[in-house]
Design a protein around this motif. Structure first.
Motif, mmCIF file in Angstrom:
data_model
loop_
_atom_site.group_PDB
_atom_site.id
_atom_site.type_symbol
_atom_site.label_atom_id
_atom_site.label_comp_id
_atom_site.label_asym_id
_atom_site.label_seq_id
_atom_site.Cartn_x
_atom_site.Cartn_y
_atom_site.Cartn_z
ATOM 1 N N GLU A 2 51.841 -16.008 -45.984
ATOM 2 C CA GLU A 2 52.838 -16.907 -46.578
ATOM 3 C C GLU A 2 54.212 -16.562 -46.017
ATOM 4 O O GLU A 2 54.645 -15.401 -46.031
ATOM 5 N N TYR A 3 54.910 -17.551 -45.485
ATOM 6 C CA TYR A 3 56.229 -17.336 -44.913
ATOM 7 C C TYR A 3 57.303 -17.580 -45.970
ATOM 8 O O TYR A 3 57.125 -18.408 -46.874
ATOM 9 N N TYR A 8 61.085 -20.299 -41.884
ATOM 10 C CA TYR A 8 60.555 -21.623 -41.560
ATOM 11 C C TYR A 8 61.058 -22.100 -40.203
ATOM 12 O O TYR A 8 62.239 -21.936 -39.870
ATOM 13 N N SER A 71 56.286 -26.107 -45.948
ATOM 14 C CA SER A 71 55.000 -25.448 -46.189
ATOM 15 C C SER A 71 55.172 -23.952 -45.997
ATOM 16 O O SER A 71 55.539 -23.496 -44.905
ATOM 17 N N GLY A 72 54.900 -23.190 -47.063
ATOM 18 C CA GLY A 72 54.948 -21.742 -46.945
ATOM 19 C C GLY A 72 53.804 -21.195 -46.127
ATOM 20 O O GLY A 72 53.943 -20.200 -45.417
ATOM 21 N N SER A 73 52.641 -21.850 -46.173
ATOM 22 C CA SER A 73 51.480 -21.362 -45.431
ATOM 23 C C SER A 73 51.628 -21.592 -43.929
ATOM 24 O O SER A 73 51.131 -20.802 -43.120
ATOM 25 N N GLY A 75 54.806 -22.214 -42.565
ATOM 26 C CA GLY A 75 56.146 -21.775 -42.181
ATOM 27 C C GLY A 75 56.924 -22.857 -41.477
ATOM 28 O O GLY A 75 57.628 -22.612 -40.501
ATOM 29 N N CYS A 129 52.454 -30.362 -44.907
ATOM 30 C CA CYS A 129 53.708 -30.011 -45.582
ATOM 31 C C CYS A 129 53.913 -30.870 -46.833
ATOM 32 O O CYS A 129 54.325 -30.356 -47.884
ATOM 33 N N GLU A 132 51.727 -29.728 -49.741
ATOM 34 C CA GLU A 132 52.268 -28.572 -50.462
ATOM 35 C C GLU A 132 53.469 -28.959 -51.305
ATOM 36 O O GLU A 132 53.655 -28.469 -52.425
ATOM 37 N N SER A 165 47.282 -25.076 -37.933
ATOM 38 C CA SER A 165 47.471 -23.705 -38.426
ATOM 39 C C SER A 165 47.536 -22.712 -37.275
ATOM 40 O O SER A 165 48.354 -21.788 -37.280
#
Length: 221
Positions: A2-3, A8, A71-73, A75, A129, A132, A165
């Motif tokens: 997780e970023y 980002y 999106s944290g996943s 970044g 994005c 999320e 990803s």
């Protein structure tokens, strides 16, 4: 992984990365940029699409423009051109609207459909994005090509999600290490606005760089 928000990267950059890793690095790491006819026309088209004052609403549909997503996943963060919301009991709720609504992104492009998946990859990253941001699931969205006035439906498959990803992990690796990918020369290099900055004939990408990055990313996870 997780970023955090400070890590980002620009959402739109994933299209640059797909097209040419070095082009992405020159723009997003070295902050290099140069205009040509294609970039100017593209900016003009997105300026019209991203205008949040232009609104459209029908009984079972409404449009939102210039929606900020992240999106944290992955970044990534950015602004979407257009999102169409259709009334659907499987969709999401809004405080200001009755019922539930299913979102579909419409990403505007200047030219015509590409032979590769660079536009599709960007759209899929946008979908991930938005999912999320709104806590929803989106199974398909659209690319609209201005020069041919054509709207194309894109299915958001697991393969495409995995590809996005993977690209994001590599982009973060390059960005974290402030390493601009080396040049490779392609037949379309002359069409790139960064050709004179890049000088693709002057260096070649080491054959084992992809394996090196894959191993480095795997060890960091």
């Amino acid at each position: 992984m997780e970023y955090i928000e400070d890590e980002y990267l620009m959402l739109s950059g994933i299209q640059h990365y797909y097209f040419c890793e070095r082009q992405w690095g020159l723009i997003h790491i070295d902050q290099q940029w140069a205009e040509n006819t294609y970039t100017v026309e593209g900016q003009q088209l997105h300026t019209k699409a991203d205008n949040p004052t232009v609104k459209e609403k029908r009984k079972d549909m409404f449009i939102s423009r210039a929606i900020r997503v992240s999106s944290g996943s992955l970044g990534l963060s950015g602004i979407l051109d257009v999102v169409e919301f259709y009334k659907d009991e499987k969709g999401i709720s809004f405080q200001s609207k009755r019922g539930k609504w299913q979102p579909y992104i419409v990403e505007y492009k200047r030219g015509k459909p590409k032979k590769d998946e660079r536009d599709i990859v960007q759209l899929v990253a946008e979908v991930m994005c938005l999912e999320e941001t709104l806590a929803c699931h989106i199974s398909s969205s659209y690319l609209f090509y201005h020069s041919v006035n054509k709207k194309i439906r894109v299915e958001i498959t697991d393969r495409l999600r995995d590809l996005v990803s993977d690209f994001c992990a590599k982009m973060h690796f390059y960005y974290q290490h402030k390493k601009v990918p080396n040049a490779e020369y392609f037949k379309n290099c002359r069409l790139c606005s960064l050709y004179d900055i890049c000088m693709p004939r002057m260096s070649k990408k080491p054959k084992n760089i992809d394996n090196y990055i894959e191993n480095a990313i795997h060890n960091e996870r």
